[in-house]
Design an enzyme around this catalytic site. Sequence first.
Site, PDB file in Angstrom:
ATOM      1  N   LYS A  43     -23.504 -40.159  -3.974  1.00  0.00           N
ATOM      2  CA  LYS A  43     -23.350 -41.223  -4.689  1.00  0.00           C
ATOM      3  C   LYS A  43     -21.911 -42.036  -3.559  1.00  0.00           C
ATOM      4  CE  LYS A  43     -25.574 -40.627  -8.897  1.00  0.00           C
ATOM      5  NZ  LYS A  43     -26.611 -40.728  -8.469  1.00  0.00           N
ATOM      6  N   ALA A  45     -21.108 -41.600  -0.209  1.00  0.00           N
ATOM      7  CA  ALA A  45     -21.198 -42.105   1.238  1.00  0.00           C
ATOM      8  C   ALA A  45     -22.341 -43.132   0.989  1.00  0.00           C
ATOM      9  CB  ALA A  45     -21.709 -39.961   1.145  1.00  0.00           C
ATOM     10  N   GLY A 210     -31.863 -51.766 -13.435  1.00  0.00           N
ATOM     11  CA  GLY A 210     -32.595 -51.750 -12.407  1.00  0.00           C
ATOM     12  C   GLY A 210     -33.598 -53.083 -12.214  1.00  0.00           C
ATOM     13  N   GLY A 239     -28.321 -48.385  -7.029  1.00  0.00           N
ATOM     14  CA  GLY A 239     -27.380 -48.076  -7.404  1.00  0.00           C
ATOM     15  C   GLY A 239     -25.929 -48.058  -6.627  1.00  0.00           C
ATOM     16  N   ASP A 240     -26.109 -47.530  -5.944  1.00  0.00           N
ATOM     17  CA  ASP A 240     -24.651 -47.467  -4.964  1.00  0.00           C
ATOM     18  C   ASP A 240     -25.046 -48.246  -4.015  1.00  0.00           C
ATOM     19  OD1 ASP A 240     -24.598 -44.221  -5.588  1.00  0.00           O
ATOM     20  OD2 ASP A 240     -26.139 -43.740  -4.868  1.00  0.00           O
ATOM     21  N   GLY A 275     -35.201 -43.963   1.094  1.00  0.00           N
ATOM     22  CA  GLY A 275     -33.836 -42.883   1.654  1.00  0.00           C
ATOM     23  C   GLY A 275     -32.835 -43.869   1.201  1.00  0.00           C
TER      24      GLY A 275
END
Length: 296
Positions: A43, A45, A210, A239-240, A275
């Site tokens: 999270k 990075a 979301g 989220g990140d 990813g």
Amino acid sequence: MGQAPKITVVGSINMDLVTITDQLPKMGETILGQQFQMNPGGKGANQAVASARLGAAVQMVGCVGEDLFGEELLQHLQNEGIDVSNVERVPDQTGTASIVVSNKDNNIIVVPGANNYVTASFVEAKRETIANSDILILQLEIPLEGVQKAVEIAKENDVTVILNPAPICELSADLLEKVDYLTPNEHEFQHLNIEGNRAALIGKVILTKGSEGVSYFQEGKEINIPAYQIDVVDTTGAGDSFNAGFAVALGKGLTVEAACQYGNAVAALSTTKLGAQTGMPTKGEVSAFINHTNVK
Ligand code: RIB
């Protein structure tokens, strides 16, 4: 928008081991999956990479192991233009996340490994970097004492603090009071002891929901900022991406509402590829998307 902010991320750096499968196995069952990938993640990075792609000057504070994953991830962060002079290599395994993606959703098990070295004394040694930032972003994949120390340093130096409380754990009222913005998802929000911490939380919760968008709360009212409609491939890292977009926009002087809208656009685009970091957009891609797309 104004000048690009200086953002420091104190957080995790993981290698994501991603399995794509149509169905999930039951306990004790073996099934065949469709695809496997190894992707940079964590999270911390992820939020650093997303912020850098949006034009922020990003410093990463964290740890990787003295192994091949560590070498690869450190190089990757550098390639993204992130300052890694405060990322140290430690005698442990680099953090990993075993991720199962099924029907566009995911579940994740993180083994922190080297991330556990981001202790209070480790963070104290990075005081100057944190103190010289506009914004500090944190998550909870490193020891809580490291998070607490970083928040303390930021507050002593008037640095804006965004805490993404993921994965959720018990957080003291003292810590919550010092944070400027708290960005839980709905699951994390349930575990925040809203009643007990009401005073510490007023005006700082940005609830991510979301496909329903995000909400912030003003004078007791919930204000919803709807999500962008998009064809989703994988929600890992959405989220990140929101946190990074929110931070960069805030750092450029936008209002909370506008920063949430910008974060929503970044999050939406991030879900279009498999990813966590693959789909994270550049500043130009976000502008083009916002100019040509309608929200729900
Ligand atoms: O938020 C997604 C991230 O959570 C993944 O990249 C994984 O590493 C876990 O930390």
